[in-house]
Design a protein around this motif. Structure first.
Motif, PDB file in Angstrom:
ATOM      1  N   MET A   1      -6.344  -8.078  -5.683  1.00  0.00           N
ATOM      2  CA  MET A   1      -6.310  -7.759  -4.267  1.00  0.00           C
ATOM      3  C   MET A   1      -4.906  -7.447  -3.740  1.00  0.00           C
ATOM      4  SD  MET A   1      -9.262  -7.856  -2.779  1.00  0.00           S
ATOM      5  CE  MET A   1     -10.904  -8.319  -3.187  1.00  0.00           C
ATOM      6  N   PRO A   2      -3.866  -8.240  -4.117  1.00  0.00           N
ATOM      7  CA  PRO A   2      -2.551  -7.975  -3.550  1.00  0.00           C
ATOM      8  C   PRO A   2      -1.947  -6.653  -4.007  1.00  0.00           C
ATOM      9  CG  PRO A   2      -2.550 -10.054  -4.783  1.00  0.00           C
ATOM     10  CD  PRO A   2      -3.883  -9.432  -4.949  1.00  0.00           C
ATOM     11  N   ASN A   3      -2.470  -6.061  -5.072  1.00  0.00           N
ATOM     12  CA  ASN A   3      -1.899  -4.816  -5.577  1.00  0.00           C
ATOM     13  C   ASN A   3      -2.528  -3.566  -4.980  1.00  0.00           C
ATOM     14  OD1 ASN A   3      -0.020  -6.056  -7.224  1.00  0.00           O
ATOM     15  ND2 ASN A   3      -1.528  -6.352  -8.839  1.00  0.00           N
ATOM     16  N   ARG A   4      -3.632  -3.715  -4.297  1.00  0.00           N
ATOM     17  CA  ARG A   4      -4.233  -2.507  -3.725  1.00  0.00           C
ATOM     18  C   ARG A   4      -3.357  -1.988  -2.592  1.00  0.00           C
ATOM     19  NH1 ARG A   4      -9.021  -4.219   0.242  1.00  0.00           N
ATOM     20  NH2 ARG A   4      -8.041  -6.132   0.879  1.00  0.00           N
ATOM     21  N   PRO A   5      -3.365  -0.699  -2.364  1.00  0.00           N
ATOM     22  CA  PRO A   5      -2.462  -0.130  -1.352  1.00  0.00           C
ATOM     23  C   PRO A   5      -2.879  -0.515   0.068  1.00  0.00           C
ATOM     24  CG  PRO A   5      -3.874   1.574  -2.273  1.00  0.00           C
ATOM     25  CD  PRO A   5      -4.143   0.322  -3.053  1.00  0.00           C
ATOM     26  N   VAL A   6      -1.900  -0.583   0.923  1.00  0.00           N
ATOM     27  CA  VAL A   6      -2.126  -0.890   2.328  1.00  0.00           C
ATOM     28  C   VAL A   6      -3.149   0.070   2.929  1.00  0.00           C
ATOM     29  CG1 VAL A   6      -0.994  -0.777   4.583  1.00  0.00           C
ATOM     30  CG2 VAL A   6       0.101  -2.009   2.701  1.00  0.00           C
ATOM     31  N   SER A   7      -3.115   1.336   2.535  1.00  0.00           N
ATOM     32  CA  SER A   7      -4.047   2.324   3.080  1.00  0.00           C
ATOM     33  C   SER A   7      -5.498   1.928   2.841  1.00  0.00           C
ATOM     34  CB  SER A   7      -3.771   3.705   2.490  1.00  0.00           C
ATOM     35  OG  SER A   7      -3.911   3.669   1.073  1.00  0.00           O
ATOM     36  N   ALA A   8      -5.787   1.251   1.735  1.00  0.00           N
ATOM     37  CA  ALA A   8      -7.151   0.814   1.449  1.00  0.00           C
ATOM     38  C   ALA A   8      -7.594  -0.300   2.380  1.00  0.00           C
ATOM     39  CB  ALA A   8      -7.258   0.348  -0.003  1.00  0.00           C
ATOM     40  N   VAL A   9      -6.663  -1.101   2.837  1.00  0.00           N
ATOM     41  CA  VAL A   9      -6.985  -2.218   3.725  1.00  0.00           C
ATOM     42  C   VAL A   9      -7.305  -1.721   5.133  1.00  0.00           C
ATOM     43  CG1 VAL A   9      -6.121  -4.383   4.725  1.00  0.00           C
ATOM     44  CG2 VAL A   9      -5.548  -3.772   2.361  1.00  0.00           C
ATOM     45  N   ILE A  10      -6.628  -0.667   5.580  1.00  0.00           N
ATOM     46  CA  ILE A  10      -6.822  -0.184   6.951  1.00  0.00           C
ATOM     47  C   ILE A  10      -7.796   0.982   7.056  1.00  0.00           C
ATOM     48  CG2 ILE A  10      -4.545  -0.984   7.694  1.00  0.00           C
ATOM     49  CD1 ILE A  10      -3.722   2.048   7.678  1.00  0.00           C
ATOM     50  N   THR A  11      -8.480   1.312   5.972  1.00  0.00           N
ATOM     51  CA  THR A  11      -9.341   2.494   5.938  1.00  0.00           C
ATOM     52  C   THR A  11     -10.329   2.565   7.101  1.00  0.00           C
ATOM     53  OG1 THR A  11      -9.165   2.668   3.560  1.00  0.00           O
ATOM     54  CG2 THR A  11     -11.055   3.731   4.565  1.00  0.00           C
ATOM     55  N   ASP A  12     -11.054   1.509   7.360  1.00  0.00           N
ATOM     56  CA  ASP A  12     -12.094   1.530   8.398  1.00  0.00           C
ATOM     57  C   ASP A  12     -11.621   0.933   9.714  1.00  0.00           C
ATOM     58  OD1 ASP A  12     -13.930   2.682   6.629  1.00  0.00           O
ATOM     59  OD2 ASP A  12     -14.437   0.714   5.799  1.00  0.00           O
ATOM     60  N   GLN A  13     -10.339   0.841   9.885  1.00  0.00           N
ATOM     61  CA  GLN A  13      -9.777   0.187  11.057  1.00  0.00           C
ATOM     62  C   GLN A  13      -9.792   1.094  12.284  1.00  0.00           C
ATOM     63  OE1 GLN A  13      -5.380  -0.466  11.856  1.00  0.00           O
ATOM     64  NE2 GLN A  13      -5.969  -2.397  10.923  1.00  0.00           N
ATOM     65  N   ASP A  14     -10.109   0.502  13.416  1.00  0.00           N
ATOM     66  CA  ASP A  14     -10.039   1.184  14.704  1.00  0.00           C
ATOM     67  C   ASP A  14      -8.708   0.794  15.336  1.00  0.00           C
ATOM     68  OD1 ASP A  14     -10.596   2.470  17.102  1.00  0.00           O
ATOM     69  OD2 ASP A  14     -11.800   0.819  17.881  1.00  0.00           O
ATOM     70  N   CYS A  15      -7.685   1.596  15.090  1.00  0.00           N
ATOM     71  CA  CYS A  15      -6.341   1.282  15.584  1.00  0.00           C
ATOM     72  C   CYS A  15      -6.191   1.774  17.022  1.00  0.00           C
ATOM     73  CB  CYS A  15      -5.299   1.935  14.694  1.00  0.00           C
ATOM     74  SG  CYS A  15      -3.624   1.650  15.260  1.00  0.00           S
ATOM     75  N   LYS A  89       2.346   1.264  -0.017  1.00  0.00           N
ATOM     76  CA  LYS A  89       2.884  -0.014  -0.500  1.00  0.00           C
ATOM     77  C   LYS A  89       1.733  -0.976  -0.814  1.00  0.00           C
ATOM     78  CE  LYS A  89       7.298   0.741  -0.042  1.00  0.00           C
ATOM     79  NZ  LYS A  89       8.131   0.904  -1.182  1.00  0.00           N
ATOM     80  N   PRO A  90       1.955  -1.911  -1.745  1.00  0.00           N
ATOM     81  CA  PRO A  90       0.912  -2.893  -2.061  1.00  0.00           C
ATOM     82  C   PRO A  90       0.677  -3.852  -0.885  1.00  0.00           C
ATOM     83  CG  PRO A  90       2.654  -2.899  -3.730  1.00  0.00           C
ATOM     84  CD  PRO A  90       3.116  -2.026  -2.609  1.00  0.00           C
ATOM     85  N   PHE A  91      -0.566  -4.256  -0.724  1.00  0.00           N
ATOM     86  CA  PHE A  91      -0.949  -5.183   0.332  1.00  0.00           C
ATOM     87  C   PHE A  91      -0.152  -6.482   0.221  1.00  0.00           C
ATOM     88  CE2 PHE A  91      -4.225  -8.329   1.937  1.00  0.00           C
ATOM     89  CZ  PHE A  91      -3.973  -8.078   3.269  1.00  0.00           C
ATOM     90  N   GLY A  92       0.084  -6.944  -0.996  1.00  0.00           N
ATOM     91  CA  GLY A  92       0.871  -8.157  -1.207  1.00  0.00           C
ATOM     92  C   GLY A  92       2.273  -8.044  -0.635  1.00  0.00           C
ATOM     93  N   HIS A  93       2.844  -6.844  -0.698  1.00  0.00           N
ATOM     94  CA  HIS A  93       4.174  -6.607  -0.128  1.00  0.00           C
ATOM     95  C   HIS A  93       4.136  -6.804   1.390  1.00  0.00           C
ATOM     96  CE1 HIS A  93       8.221  -4.921   0.093  1.00  0.00           C
ATOM     97  NE2 HIS A  93       7.802  -4.152   1.073  1.00  0.00           N
ATOM     98  N   ALA A  94       3.065  -6.331   2.022  1.00  0.00           N
ATOM     99  CA  ALA A  94       2.915  -6.488   3.470  1.00  0.00           C
ATOM    100  C   ALA A  94       2.782  -7.964   3.846  1.00  0.00           C
ATOM    101  CB  ALA A  94       1.701  -5.708   3.964  1.00  0.00           C
TER     102      ALA A  94
END
Length: 145
Positions: A1-15, A89-94
């Motif tokens: 999980m920590p290695n997946r890119p930040v973009s994958a975490v925010i994909t379905d986000q309503d910013c 960047k990796p999610f873990g980095h964030a």
């Protein structure tokens, strides 16, 4: 999980983004409507990030200072020029960035353009999914045995 890119975490986000001239009452209403704890403050063309406004900014910057939410603009209470993270960047980095700097939100920005917000709750979501997967795997093993 920590290695997946930040973009994958925010994909379905309503910013939620707002111009700097937005009144803080409107910002609070948007947070409530969109069930979010932060909004990104952007320039008039929504092309460049100027800052981030969190629930904490509203509490400490408006309520604690007894400012009028109908007269105060978000640029007075936002965190200007926040630390940001790139979508590749990796999610873990964030998560490390948030932990080391003591904040719960980090804007995701690509070449100055705001894409979304990562929050500490995102880490809980991925952990919960991993936990659910582990529970299902254990149930399957129990049935086999």
């Amino acid at each position: 999980m920590p290695n997946r890119p930040v973009s994958a975490v925010i994909t379905d986000q309503d910013c939620v983004t707002v111009p700097a001239s937005t009144r803080v009452r409107k910002v609070a209403e948007l947070m409530k409507t969109h069930r979010t704890s932060a909004v990104l403050v952007v320039d008039a063309h929504r092309e460049r990030l100027l800052g981030i406004c969190t629930e904490r900014d509203l509490v400490f910057g408006v309520l604690a200072e007894a400012l009028d939410p109908d007269a105060t603009t978000v640029d007075r209470v936002m965190t200007a020029d926040p630390l940001c993270i790139a979508p590749d960047k990796p999610f873990g980095h964030a998560l490390h960035l948030m932990y080391e700097n003591g904040f719960r939100h980090v804007p995701v920005v690509d070449k100055g353009k705001p894409l979304g917000i990562l929050c500490a709750r995102d880490a809980l979501g991925s952990d919960a999914l991993q936990f659910e997967t582990e529970l299902i795997r254990r149930e399957e093993i129990t049935v086999i045995l």
